[in-house]
Design an enzyme around this catalytic site. Structure first.
Site, PDB file in Angstrom:
ATOM      1  N   CYS A  62       5.328  11.867  -2.244  1.00  0.00           N
ATOM      2  CA  CYS A  62       6.129  13.085  -2.415  1.00  0.00           C
ATOM      3  C   CYS A  62       5.585  14.234  -1.577  1.00  0.00           C
ATOM      4  CB  CYS A  62       6.145  13.462  -3.881  1.00  0.00           C
ATOM      5  SG  CYS A  62       4.504  13.387  -4.593  1.00  0.00           S
ATOM      6  N   GLU A  84      14.496  14.476   2.099  1.00  0.00           N
ATOM      7  CA  GLU A  84      13.312  13.656   1.913  1.00  0.00           C
ATOM      8  C   GLU A  84      13.635  12.218   2.342  1.00  0.00           C
ATOM      9  OE1 GLU A  84      12.181  12.998  -2.180  1.00  0.00           O
ATOM     10  OE2 GLU A  84      10.103  13.383  -1.646  1.00  0.00           O
ATOM     11  N   LYS A 124       7.339   5.408 -19.602  1.00  0.00           N
ATOM     12  CA  LYS A 124       8.361   4.553 -18.991  1.00  0.00           C
ATOM     13  C   LYS A 124       8.032   4.384 -17.500  1.00  0.00           C
ATOM     14  CE  LYS A 124      12.073   4.235 -16.898  1.00  0.00           C
ATOM     15  NZ  LYS A 124      12.238   3.410 -15.680  1.00  0.00           N
ATOM     16  N   GLU A 176       7.620  16.957 -11.742  1.00  0.00           N
ATOM     17  CA  GLU A 176       6.981  16.786 -10.430  1.00  0.00           C
ATOM     18  C   GLU A 176       7.997  16.052  -9.572  1.00  0.00           C
ATOM     19  OE1 GLU A 176       4.027  17.908  -9.681  1.00  0.00           O
ATOM     20  OE2 GLU A 176       2.859  17.993 -11.531  1.00  0.00           O
TER      21      GLU A 176
HETATM   22  P1  NAP Z   1      13.787   8.471  -9.582  1.00  0.00           P
HETATM   23  O1  NAP Z   1      14.955   7.651  -9.270  1.00  0.00           O
HETATM   24  O2  NAP Z   1      13.994   9.881  -9.991  1.00  0.00           O
HETATM   25  O3  NAP Z   1      12.970   7.680 -10.701  1.00  0.00           O
HETATM   26  C1  NAP Z   1      11.812   8.151 -11.323  1.00  0.00           C
HETATM   27  C2  NAP Z   1      11.728   7.569 -12.711  1.00  0.00           C
HETATM   28  O4  NAP Z   1      12.785   8.079 -13.514  1.00  0.00           O
HETATM   29  C3  NAP Z   1      11.856   6.054 -12.756  1.00  0.00           C
HETATM   30  O5  NAP Z   1      11.048   5.550 -13.791  1.00  0.00           O
HETATM   31  C4  NAP Z   1      13.326   5.887 -13.061  1.00  0.00           C
HETATM   32  O6  NAP Z   1      13.654   4.646 -13.587  1.00  0.00           O
HETATM   33  C5  NAP Z   1      13.541   7.007 -14.055  1.00  0.00           C
HETATM   34  N1  NAP Z   1      14.932   7.445 -14.205  1.00  0.00           N
HETATM   35  C6  NAP Z   1      16.005   7.185 -13.406  1.00  0.00           C
HETATM   36  N2  NAP Z   1      17.101   7.796 -13.900  1.00  0.00           N
HETATM   37  C7  NAP Z   1      16.721   8.452 -15.020  1.00  0.00           C
HETATM   38  C8  NAP Z   1      17.402   9.295 -15.969  1.00  0.00           C
HETATM   39  N3  NAP Z   1      18.699   9.584 -15.853  1.00  0.00           N
HETATM   40  N4  NAP Z   1      16.695   9.815 -16.995  1.00  0.00           N
HETATM   41  C9  NAP Z   1      15.391   9.565 -17.121  1.00  0.00           C
HETATM   42  N5  NAP Z   1      14.687   8.778 -16.273  1.00  0.00           N
HETATM   43  C10 NAP Z   1      15.345   8.236 -15.221  1.00  0.00           C
HETATM   44  O7  NAP Z   1      12.763   8.551  -8.404  1.00  0.00           O
HETATM   45  P2  NAP Z   1      12.260   7.349  -7.532  1.00  0.00           P
HETATM   46  O8  NAP Z   1      13.270   7.156  -6.468  1.00  0.00           O
HETATM   47  O9  NAP Z   1      11.847   6.212  -8.367  1.00  0.00           O
HETATM   48  O10 NAP Z   1      10.910   7.987  -6.953  1.00  0.00           O
HETATM   49  C11 NAP Z   1      10.858   8.660  -5.768  1.00  0.00           C
HETATM   50  C12 NAP Z   1      10.941  10.162  -5.998  1.00  0.00           C
HETATM   51  O11 NAP Z   1       9.841  10.605  -6.769  1.00  0.00           O
HETATM   52  C13 NAP Z   1      10.848  10.916  -4.712  1.00  0.00           C
HETATM   53  O12 NAP Z   1      11.861  11.879  -4.642  1.00  0.00           O
HETATM   54  C14 NAP Z   1       9.476  11.566  -4.760  1.00  0.00           C
HETATM   55  O13 NAP Z   1       9.345  12.713  -4.037  1.00  0.00           O
HETATM   56  C15 NAP Z   1       9.270  11.757  -6.196  1.00  0.00           C
HETATM   57  N6  NAP Z   1       7.850  11.810  -6.518  1.00  0.00           N
HETATM   58  C16 NAP Z   1       7.300  13.016  -6.831  1.00  0.00           C
HETATM   59  C17 NAP Z   1       5.947  13.122  -7.140  1.00  0.00           C
HETATM   60  C18 NAP Z   1       5.323  14.436  -7.496  1.00  0.00           C
HETATM   61  O14 NAP Z   1       4.223  14.455  -8.002  1.00  0.00           O
HETATM   62  N7  NAP Z   1       5.965  15.555  -7.264  1.00  0.00           N
HETATM   63  C19 NAP Z   1       5.158  11.975  -7.159  1.00  0.00           C
HETATM   64  C20 NAP Z   1       5.744  10.747  -6.833  1.00  0.00           C
HETATM   65  C21 NAP Z   1       7.101  10.690  -6.529  1.00  0.00           C
HETATM   66  P3  NAP Z   1      14.054   3.466 -12.545  1.00  0.00           P
HETATM   67  O15 NAP Z   1      12.831   3.155 -11.793  1.00  0.00           O
HETATM   68  O16 NAP Z   1      14.479   2.351 -13.374  1.00  0.00           O
HETATM   69  O17 NAP Z   1      15.158   4.027 -11.688  1.00  0.00           O
END
Ligand code: NAP
Ligand code: MG
Length: 504
Positions: free
Chosen positions: A317, A414, A209, A283
């Site tokens: 991240c 963050e 996804k 992650e």
């Molecule tokens: P996010 O809101 O958590 O979204 C990540 C993914 O999860 C997206 O595909 C999102 O869909 C989906 N999602 C949202 N709500 C969900 C739920 N209830 N159940 C299952 N999936 C769900 O994060 P983001 O804002 O897109 O990304 C930024 C974050 O990612 C930051 O906090 C960053 O630190 C973290 N990150 C971590 C790493 C690592 O390797 N540790 C790498 C990259 C990013 P939608 O896009 O449709 O909301």
């Protein structure tokens, strides 16, 4: 191009004069536009779901737009997968696992993964443009980092496919089954590669996804998977919003969930999976410290600081978002940093000279602005170089906050944008204490000319990755993952195989 060195005014104080002169010098450079040609890239007006090797319409007939964050223009529309569509994708993945993929000789599996890697290389000029258009990152990053590193992951894990028996000291291993994988918007193609390549090498099938704001490179990856003639159903890609991800997590026939994203959603997923027996890797976010000692090569350190936080608009991240400076070099490093920041070019992601592209979405831009306002309100000093931002699109100037206290929100939360918070320390012990004073623990950087100090710090920092005299370096053979609220499990390297195998 005109190059003009502006002489300092004789009256200004010594240090200020030097800074002013360099600043004016930087702005005397005038780069002509160097846009990447895009006419060879064909983005379809609409994309369906990629299920069982075919493009399939969503059952509810819903689609959503994906925009270019640098122009705010619609690029395409993609299907929104409902729980029924997710079920269809999981059933296809299960069927492919039972009938084809789990029975295939590992050497043969490896050949398919190699083929995907090679086609990514062949189509790299398209992929980097799609990535920059849909996500806003500068073309030089998508071209030189995202796409080659994605191909490298497929190459690396293709090589493991027939050597899994040697990965864990000769212990027998077996695949898990169907993996549900959810990725964020900051490295869309690379995150897909990090997830899909090890899963396939270990003999699992996949439902992926992508993030709502950056689905397009995954659509191109689906085309590549078709071109590689991967058996139907081995990789399925379901686009949608958070609800689609939640349906994938909740599906009873998924054996493993791999999630990269925010800590909030990660916690929700962990709760949803408690007691189900599904394997999970998370992650999540980070608030990394980049620690500069007085004995460090300071000019290199300044470039490492810039790379650590402004790379990919700070949408990283593991970004070095907290700069910890040894007090004695604070003023010198800040001066050098400001000079360097004044040379960064913010603008069109498709221009080959752009250093900082567009912020991924309006929502993310608002979040960055809100946290910066909080930084000012709490008393930190804010500085950005003079730079003109494009009138349209989501842009944010590189920003540094000095005089930051550990209690400030900009030191704890963050920001996920091109914003650096600077703190100081006097001793090694104080640096470690401040660096570890966070809920997160994904990465850290240490700059010093003493190798022994780098190694000692690495053992004391609670971070999954510690870079020494460099920052943001990645290699498929090197494991990546977090401590504390940055998650658990590792991606990359031999360790990354464990996430997709039963090891007896
Ligand atoms: P996010 O809101 O958590 O979204 C990540 C993914 O999860 C997206 O595909 C999102 O869909 C989906 N999602 C949202 N709500 C969900 C739920 N209830 N159940 C299952 N999936 C769900 O994060 P983001 O804002 O897109 O990304 C930024 C974050 O990612 C930051 O906090 C960053 O630190 C973290 N990150 C971590 C790493 C690592 O390797 N540790 C790498 C990259 C990013 P939608 O896009 O449709 O909301
Ligand atoms: Mg987009």
């Amino acid at each position: 191009m005109t190059i003009k060195l502006v002489e300092p005014k004789a009256t200004a104080a010594g240090d200020r004069r030097r800074g002013e002169r360099r600043l004016e010098f930087a702005h005397a450079w005038d780069y002509a536009p160097a846009p990447e040609a895009v006419d060879h890239v064909k983005i379809l007006p609409r994309y369906e779901l990629f299920i069982d090797g075919k493009w399939q319409a969503p059952e509810k007939g819903r689609y959503f737009d994906t925009l270019s964050p640098s122009t705010e223009q619609k690029l395409s529309e993609v299907a929104e997968a409902s729980a029924e569509d997710v079920d269809r994708a999981v059933r296809a993945a299960r069927h492919a696992y039972d009938r084809v993929w789990s029975r295939m000789k590992p050497l043969e599996r490896g050949k398919y993964i190699f083929r995907i890697a090679r086609i990514i290389q062949e189509r790299s000029r398209e992929l980097c443009i799609v990535e920059s258009l849909d996500g806003g990152k500068p073309i030089k990053e998508s071209r030189d980092f995202d796409v080659p590193t994605a191909a490298a992951h497929f190459f690396y894990y293709a090589g493991w496919a027939d050597k899994l028996g040697y990965a864990f000291g000769g212990r027998p291993v077996s695949a898990l089954g169907v993996a549900g994988q959810i990725i964020p918007w900051n490295f869309p193609l690379l995150m897909a590669a990090w997830k899909i390549a090890p899963a396939l090498a270990c003999g699992n099938t996949v439902v992926l996804k992508p993030a709502e704001t950056t689905p397009l490179s995954a659509m191109f990856l689906a085309e590549i998977i078709q071109e590689a003639e991967l058996p139907d159903g081995v990789v399925n890609i379901v686009t949608g919003a958070g609800a689609t991800g939640a349906a994938l997590v909740a599906h009873p026939d998924v054996n493993k969930v791999a999630f990269t994203g925010s800590t909030d959603v990660g916690k929700r997923i962990q709760k949803a999976l408690a007691g189900t027996g599904k394997k999970l890797t998370l992650e999540l976010g980070g608030k990394a410290a980049n620690i500069v000692f007085a004995d460090a090569p300071l000019d290199q350190a300044v470039d490492g600081i810039v790379n650590g936080i402004f790379f990919n608009q700070g949408h990283v991240c593991c970004a070095g978002s907290r700069l910890l400076l040894e007090e004695s070099v604070h003023d010198l490093v800040i001066r050098k940093l400001r000079d360097r920041m004044a040379t960064l070019r913010v603008g069109d992601p498709l221009d080959k000279n752009t250093d900082i592209g567009a912020i991924n979405s309006r929502m993310q831009l608002e979040k960055i602005k809100e946290l910066c306002a909080a930084g000012e309100a709490e008393g930190a000093e804010r500085w950005s170089p003079p730079c003109e931002l494009p009138a349209k699109g989501f842009f944010f100037a590189p920003t540094v906050f000095t005089g930051v206290a550990q209690s400030h929100r900009i030191a704890r939360e963050e920001i996920f944008g091109p914003v650096l918070s600077v703190l100081t320390f006097r001793t090694e012990a104080e640096a470690v204490e401040k660096a570890n004073n966070t809920f997160y623990g994904l990465s850290a950087g240490v700059w010093s000319n003493k190798g022994a100090r780098l190694f000692k710090m690495a053992t004391q920092l609670e971070a999954g990755v510690v870079w020494g005299n460099t920052y943001n370096k990645f290699d498929p053979s090197s494991p990546f993952g977090g401590y504390k609220e940055s998650g658990f499990g590792r991606e990359g390297g031999r360790q990354g195989l464990a996430a997709y195998l039963h090891v007896d």
